[in-house]
Scaffold this active site. Structure first.
Site, short mmCIF file in Angstrom:
data_model
loop_
_atom_site.label_atom_id
_atom_site.label_comp_id
_atom_site.label_asym_id
_atom_site.label_seq_id
_atom_site.Cartn_x
_atom_site.Cartn_y
_atom_site.Cartn_z
N GLU A 161 5.01 7.72 -9.91
CA GLU A 161 5.34 8.41 -8.65
C GLU A 161 6.54 9.32 -8.78
OE1 GLU A 161 4.44 5.26 -8.91
OE2 GLU A 161 2.54 5.31 -7.80
N HIS A 181 0.71 -2.34 1.15
CA HIS A 181 -0.32 -1.36 1.50
C HIS A 181 -0.27 -0.99 2.98
CE1 HIS A 181 -1.84 -2.76 -2.36
NE2 HIS A 181 -2.71 -1.78 -2.37
#
Ligand SMILES: Cc1ncc(C[n+]2csc(CCOP(=O)(O)OP(=O)(O)O)c2C)c(N)n1
Lengths: 373, 349
Positions: free
Chosen positions: B76, B145
């Site tokens: 990321e 999530h």
């Protein structure tokens, strides 16, 4: 072979200033005429003079902090002189010598260290990005920039004189950062035209390179499939040669290269640091014997290529740079306070606008009060 | 907000109205942006042939190729950091972070680099990078999530943060974000990806290459007018707030719903005007209430509408805990009952 050994270093000029033969690397240095070498000596000398002036300005309270590059002049000038248009440089924060080769005005750089601004020069004008203080963060910007140069047709264009690549500088400590490792991954899988240039000055503040690695930093490249070379970072000729090679490799579309320039930070990490706590005088003395400027000076002397006249000329130039640096720094005034709110966003942002307006009114209220008195 | 599409007749415009899911609207918006400017690049993990784990980029790899829809290494920080470098050369990278909980490896690049480059370069460097994040909860997922990350980034100047609540806004705002000169964190309420709505694909609300585009993202919308209580919501909680308004109406309470659309900047004037009309405000978001966006709004309403308030500003949001296992999320989230309870308490003042 650990990160502090000097095995496997490319060298073209030994510590005594004697040229060393190396058939592999000589071709990348053969264009260095005595005139070019004199220029390198001059650039290194100016870098050191500027560095010394900035150090004393900090001591006198004129700068908040100074990050010296004393001892690293060969690594910086050797590589910097191999860079050309349209190459692009991403420095960390110690690359004052490289900045000089990119025609950045050295005194002007000090606005950053005097606390007037965060970035002192126009990166596009000098193909030299702003200094980055978060260790390793810029290695990713450099990689993305290189990937974009490739997209823009600046690499392997069929006209080698027009090709470009990125050179990205960072230190031995930085190699431990996740970002640097991610930069290696992105550069490698995208075949990005980038030269990663590690200045292994043997310390990350107080920590020796052995706290970052068990192998040479050059060996890091192996796991990423990146070609690497380890060079004597105090040998300006060898550094120039390996950078020349690496840049040609990258510009020709052959992908990234990693250079480890093995050198020594002769000064403190910054003016806030106390190196007596973590290294010995003996060590420092050993590296003083390998001073990169003295080494080239000996070499030029042996060739009879450093006339007293030229020395005097450079000495005068160095002195003038010091004087101009001092005068420039002292001439600066703080810009109008409201400019502090400028450029937070490219387009107006309600919060910033509201706070600027409030602060303006707040300040005005004092002026109004004053005028009543 | 009014449509400013000029020159097209009502009949033609009607033909451009399609029913879409929010995911489909974002997909259409990305496609339109890529067609408009070949400097627009999509980057992320699994966004190519797979079309992203939520399929938001479905079909784009096929149509634009792997050079424009780029499957990146699984890193990321690397995705954001290299996008910064590409943006420096005039590209408009649009990043997909796979899930909100995985943005943190890039936190440094976003907050210390992406957000600050314009400031420290005195405006010489613009970084038009969009970071799309499927965010917030309510999909029964395992940990990391379902996070709401907005407050963690809203504290950083230099970033714009927005979140659409309708397919129309999703379609418009993703394009406006891409063509804005500032970096934008584009928070996609993942539980609303499958909500359907009409999308007028001809009428991106302001011209895209105009500064007004970004200003438009920064403007809140009255999603439903009312007179007794103002519910301030954004992204996933707008639908919840509208449901609350329906139920409250049956009980005789008139609820106004403000859809913020933007978290940075906050459209405080719109919120304050509504607060002055109703005198009662509840802020509803999924993120934990402590130190959150709701606290900021409560403070601002307090400063600017104090004498109009009939009751203190209230907040309904998550608790100060890690996002809980999904069997608990319906109690963690500001559900209908908890928001209604807040409305009732305000009405009792
Ligand atoms: C991410 C990050 N962590 C810590 C620091 C504080 N810091 C500044 S310089 C430095 C050492 C860096 O060493 P190295 O990468 O070898 O470069 P050098 O300064 O020796 O050139 C540290 C730890 C920082 N600037 N950024």
């Amino acid at each position: 072979m650990g990160p502090l050994s000097d095995e496997g270093l490319v060298q073209l000029l030994d510590a005594d200033g004697t040229r060393v033969g190396d058939p592999d690397w000589e071709p990348y240095a053969s264009h260095l005429t005595p005139e070019a070498l004199r220029l390198s000596w001059r650039l290194m000398t100016l870098t050191r003079a500027f560095d010394a002036e900035a150090t004393s300005l900090q001591r006198q309270g004129e700068l908040g902090l100074w990050v010296s590059c004393l001892g690293q002049e060969a690594a910086q000038i050797g590589s910097g002189t191999a860079i050309r248009e349209p190459d692009y440089v991403f420095p960390s924060y110690r690359e004052h010598g490289v900045a000089l080769t990119r025609s950045v005005d050295l005194p002007q750089m000090l606005t950053l260290f005097r606390g007037l601004e965060h970035g002192s020069w126009d990166p596009a004008q000098h193909s030299f990005h702003l200094y980055t203080l978060v260790i390793g963060a810029h290695t990713l910007h450099a990689t993305g920039y290189a990937m974009a140069m490739d997209r823009d047709g600046l690499v392997a264009s069929g006209q080698p004189d027009k090709d470009g690549a990125v050179v990205c500088y960072f230190g031995d400590g930085a190699t431990s950062q996740g970002d640097v490792n991610e930069a290696f991954v992105f550069a490698s899988v995208n075949n990005a035209p980038i030269v990663f240039f590690i200045q292994n000055n043997q310390f990350a503040i107080s920590e020796p390179t052995t706290r970052q690695s068990r192998v040479t930093l050059a060996q890091r490249a192996d796991g990423f499939g990146i070609p690497r070379v380890r060079v004597d970072g105090n040998d300006v000729i060898a550094v120039h040669a390996v950078t020349q090679w690496a840049l040609r490799h990258a510009r020709a579309g052959q992908g990234p290269v990693l250079i480890e320039a093995f050198t020594y930070r002769m000064a403190a990490h910054t003016t806030s640091d106390d190196p007596t706590r973590y290294r010995s005088h003996a060590d420092e003395e050993k590296w003083r014997q390998r001073d990169p400027i003295a080494r080239l000076e000996k070499h030029l002397d042996s060739l009879g290529e450093l006339s007293q006249e030229y020395r005097d000329e450079v000495a005068a130039e160095a002195k003038a740079l010091g004087k101009r640096t001092r005068e420039t720094v002292k001439s600066w005034e703080r810009p109008p306070l409201l400019t502090m709110f400028d450029h937070v966003y490219a387009e107006p942002h309600a919060q910033v606008e509201a706070e600027r307006a409030w602060f303006d009114r707040y300040q005005q209220s004092f002026i109004d009060e004053g005028s009543h008195a | 907000m009014t449509d400013t599409t000029s020159g097209s007749t009502a009949v033609e415009r009607e033909s451009a109205v399609k029913t879409m899911t929010m995911a489909g609207a974002i997909n259409a918006g990305l496609r339109a942006a890529m067609e408009r400017d070949d400097k627009v690049l999509l980057l992320g993990e699994d966004i190519g042939q797979l079309g992203g784990v939520f399929r938001v980029t479905d079909g784009l790899h096929k149509d634009f190729g792997g050079d424009r829809v780029i499957d990146t290494p699984l890193a990321e920080s690397g995705i954001v950091g290299t996008s910064i470098g590409m943006a420096m050369r005039g590209y408009r990278p649009v990043i997909e972070i796979q899930f909100d909980g995985f943005i943190f490896p890039a936190f440094n690049q976003i907050t210390t680099q992406l957000a600050k480059m314009h400031y420290r370069s005195h405006g010489a460097i613009q970084l038009p990078v969009v970071i799309r994040v499927p965010f917030a909860g309510d999909i029964g997922a395992i940990e990391h999530h379902s996070e709401s990350i907005e407050a963690l980034f809203a504290h950083t100047a230099g970033l714009r943060i927005c979140s659409p609540a309708t397919p129309q806004d999703a379609f418009d705002m993703v394009q406006q974000s891409i063509f804005a000169p500032d970096p934008v964190l584009f928070l996609e309420p993942k539980a609303r990806y499958w909500d359907k709505g009409d999308v007028d694909t001809d009428a991106v609300r302001t011209r895209l290459d105009d500064a007004a585009a970004t200003a438009d993202i920064g403007r809140a919308r009255i999603a439903r007018p009312g007179t007794d209580v103002t519910l301030v919501a954004y992204g996933p909680t707008v639908r919840t707030a509208l449901q609350v308004a329906d139920v409250a109406a049956d009980e005789g309470t008139s609820v106004e719903v403000v859809d913020l659309r933007s978290i940075s900047p906050l459209d405080i004037p719109t919120v304050v005007r509504s607060a002055k009309r109703t005198g009662r405000v509840v802020v509803v978001h999924e993120a934990p209430t402590a130190h959150g966006v709701g606290a900021e709004i409560a403070a601002r309403v307090g400063e600017e509408a104090f004498f109009h308030l009939k009751a203190p500003v209230m907040r309904v949001g998550g608790f100060h805990m890690p996002y809980p296992p999904s069997k608990f999320e319906h109690e963690f989230l500001p559900n209908l009952d908890r928001v209604l309870d807040a409305v009732d308490r305000l009405m009792a003042h």
